[in-house]
Design a protein around this motif. Sequence first.
Motif, PDB file in Angstrom:
ATOM      1  N   THR A  40       0.601  -1.337   0.009  1.00  0.00           N
ATOM      2  CA  THR A  40      -0.026  -0.084   0.015  1.00  0.00           C
ATOM      3  C   THR A  40       0.849   1.231   0.132  1.00  0.00           C
ATOM      4  O   THR A  40       0.741   2.019  -0.697  1.00  0.00           O
ATOM      5  CB  THR A  40      -1.010   0.148   1.234  1.00  0.00           C
ATOM      6  N   ARG A  41       1.917   1.440   0.979  1.00  0.00           N
ATOM      7  CA  ARG A  41       2.874   2.440   0.841  1.00  0.00           C
ATOM      8  C   ARG A  41       3.488   2.496  -0.290  1.00  0.00           C
ATOM      9  O   ARG A  41       3.599   3.646  -0.718  1.00  0.00           O
ATOM     10  CB  ARG A  41       3.647   2.351   2.029  1.00  0.00           C
ATOM     11  N   ARG A  42       3.835   1.521  -1.221  1.00  0.00           N
ATOM     12  CA  ARG A  42       4.719   1.806  -2.226  1.00  0.00           C
ATOM     13  C   ARG A  42       3.843   1.923  -3.388  1.00  0.00           C
ATOM     14  O   ARG A  42       4.210   3.017  -4.234  1.00  0.00           O
ATOM     15  CB  ARG A  42       5.379   0.163  -2.564  1.00  0.00           C
ATOM     16  N   PHE A  43       2.659   1.442  -3.475  1.00  0.00           N
ATOM     17  CA  PHE A  43       1.468   1.839  -4.331  1.00  0.00           C
ATOM     18  C   PHE A  43       1.151   3.323  -4.370  1.00  0.00           C
ATOM     19  O   PHE A  43       1.075   4.076  -5.275  1.00  0.00           O
ATOM     20  CB  PHE A  43       0.520   1.110  -4.787  1.00  0.00           C
ATOM     21  N   PHE A  44       0.953   3.806  -2.914  1.00  0.00           N
ATOM     22  CA  PHE A  44       0.389   5.094  -2.775  1.00  0.00           C
ATOM     23  C   PHE A  44       1.712   5.924  -3.235  1.00  0.00           C
ATOM     24  O   PHE A  44       1.297   7.141  -3.794  1.00  0.00           O
ATOM     25  CB  PHE A  44       0.344   5.595  -1.477  1.00  0.00           C
TER      26      PHE A  44
ATOM     27  N   HIS B  33      -3.018   0.723 -18.223  1.00  0.00           N
ATOM     28  CA  HIS B  33      -2.394  -0.611 -18.492  1.00  0.00           C
ATOM     29  C   HIS B  33      -0.812   0.030 -18.053  1.00  0.00           C
ATOM     30  O   HIS B  33       0.052  -0.859 -17.288  1.00  0.00           O
ATOM     31  CB  HIS B  33      -2.176  -1.121 -19.885  1.00  0.00           C
ATOM     32  N   GLU B  34      -0.374   1.190 -18.349  1.00  0.00           N
ATOM     33  CA  GLU B  34       0.992   1.528 -17.945  1.00  0.00           C
ATOM     34  C   GLU B  34       0.948   1.577 -16.335  1.00  0.00           C
ATOM     35  O   GLU B  34       1.963   1.011 -15.983  1.00  0.00           O
ATOM     36  CB  GLU B  34       1.139   2.776 -18.776  1.00  0.00           C
ATOM     37  N   VAL B  35       0.023   2.037 -15.791  1.00  0.00           N
ATOM     38  CA  VAL B  35       0.094   2.206 -14.317  1.00  0.00           C
ATOM     39  C   VAL B  35       0.237   0.804 -13.730  1.00  0.00           C
ATOM     40  O   VAL B  35       1.165   0.497 -12.860  1.00  0.00           O
ATOM     41  CB  VAL B  35      -1.168   3.008 -13.846  1.00  0.00           C
ATOM     42  N   ALA B  36      -0.768  -0.042 -14.184  1.00  0.00           N
ATOM     43  CA  ALA B  36      -0.732  -1.367 -13.688  1.00  0.00           C
ATOM     44  C   ALA B  36       0.623  -2.155 -13.872  1.00  0.00           C
ATOM     45  O   ALA B  36       1.275  -2.700 -13.014  1.00  0.00           O
ATOM     46  CB  ALA B  36      -1.710  -2.361 -14.285  1.00  0.00           C
ATOM     47  N   ASP B  37       1.185  -1.840 -15.128  1.00  0.00           N
ATOM     48  CA  ASP B  37       2.480  -2.769 -15.394  1.00  0.00           C
ATOM     49  C   ASP B  37       3.634  -1.840 -14.532  1.00  0.00           C
ATOM     50  O   ASP B  37       4.640  -2.723 -13.980  1.00  0.00           O
ATOM     51  CB  ASP B  37       2.951  -2.271 -16.814  1.00  0.00           C
ATOM     52  N   GLU B  38       3.517  -0.626 -14.099  1.00  0.00           N
ATOM     53  CA  GLU B  38       4.585  -0.030 -13.382  1.00  0.00           C
ATOM     54  C   GLU B  38       4.696  -0.497 -11.897  1.00  0.00           C
ATOM     55  O   GLU B  38       5.543  -0.653 -11.250  1.00  0.00           O
ATOM     56  CB  GLU B  38       4.446   1.343 -13.340  1.00  0.00           C
ATOM     57  N   LEU B  39       3.367  -0.719 -11.387  1.00  0.00           N
ATOM     58  CA  LEU B  39       3.154  -1.452 -10.164  1.00  0.00           C
ATOM     59  C   LEU B  39       3.598  -2.812 -10.140  1.00  0.00           C
ATOM     60  O   LEU B  39       4.254  -3.005  -8.959  1.00  0.00           O
ATOM     61  CB  LEU B  39       1.677  -1.185  -9.881  1.00  0.00           C
TER      62      LEU B  39
END
Length: 453
Positions: free
Chosen positions: A296-300, A324-330
């Motif tokens: 959670t901290r990392r994604f936030f 999709h770019e956001v999901a790939d980066e996470l």
Amino acid sequence: MHRLQPIANGLHTDHPVPGLPFVDDSHLPVDDPAAVEAIGRHEEGGTWGRWDKDRQVEGAWLAFTTDPIRQDLAWVLRYHPDHGRTILLVPDKDASPWHSSWWGPQLLFRQGGYWWDGTTWYRPDQIWDTPSERFERRPVKAATTITAADLLDDNAHPDGGRLLKVANVDLEAPAPDSWNDHLALWASRRPRNARPLSQCVVRLSAPELAADQLIGVAEMAQIGNIAASTLRAYIARNQRDVPPPQATVNGRNLWARPVAMDWAEGRDRSPESAAARLATDDDLPIGLAELRQQLTRRFFGALWERPDWRKRWALRFRTEKAVHEVADELALSVAADTDSIIDAHDLAATVRHAILDEFASGKELDESLGDTGPTTFYGITTPVAKMLDWIIRHHPRTAHYLIGEIIGDAERRFAIPRDVSAESIRTALGLDSTLPRPVRLEFLERALPPDTH
């Protein structure tokens, strides 16, 4: 297995079950287990029979067969050279489970799972001991064995008893009245060379089984730290391994207090209970809850604290490609740091010791079998091989060092040649790796010592 209930006693049994009627078993070859098995074995199917030697006791055996007349019923037999024969009539669907329940020291089951090994009475099996892979054996305090000789007195009259034919057995019939009369009839029909009545065990007596010591559903539930309604639901649905009652009086189930306490202890020591001690408010284990907070901290941080990413919350940036770019980066942020989930070096050390143990076990087996010839490889169990494969897939550098360490340790500690260790690893991964074959072979070409190819 102790939950299974027989329907009736056989005529030739040496250990009659109190309350059950006696049924004529003279059509069975009760002294020949192979012949008992043969009764139930037919090419057309629908019936079954089996017999096995008891490997723990010389001369002892177990057998069962579907009854040739009533194919909804079956006979289960157990013979012990010192303690005689037990013959029970049971529903045919219960024959195989009954056969299995007699594997071990249990000679007789009585009163909801109490059992006798020929010397001692034990409470129903409920506390599983994982290291020994069997239930703990808890002796009954001040237990007294009650035999047929103890029960047959001047008030027992054979004329008042009845011997049923298997064709006439009513599965819904109540227990016979004046059971001692039936017991007297059974005793009068026994052959002259039969076991003395003083050696024919009927049941046990113990302080904990006295009528005024038994408890009902309400107290049983209190001991188990659950509501009485919950316990009734468990019983109705056959859930949570509720032990069978020691008695039923006017439809009311009654248990011995020690049985209830064992049940409560078993529940408290169960894997579910142990896991509950580590659960958080979200019903996640502590480790997963910590991982959730970490992600959670990392994604936030990635989604909000970076200005160039925060603008993607604007409506015009919410396209499929942008999401999709956001999901790939996470996903990349997690994949690039799996050590925060499980440390690769700790896992590698664990796998190294596991594989060395596999090698040691294989070598011990060869030595015990007197196999002194050259060995080409030792087997590695699938779970261990899969963990090695996981390290190769996720941390190939660590896996490269790991394989070299395994081969070196096996050579130094167990005098296992390098080519044997290498072939063991090669074979295990060939069976259980999920890597494409060319990729796996190319990796092993570089990870295995050059003199092992």
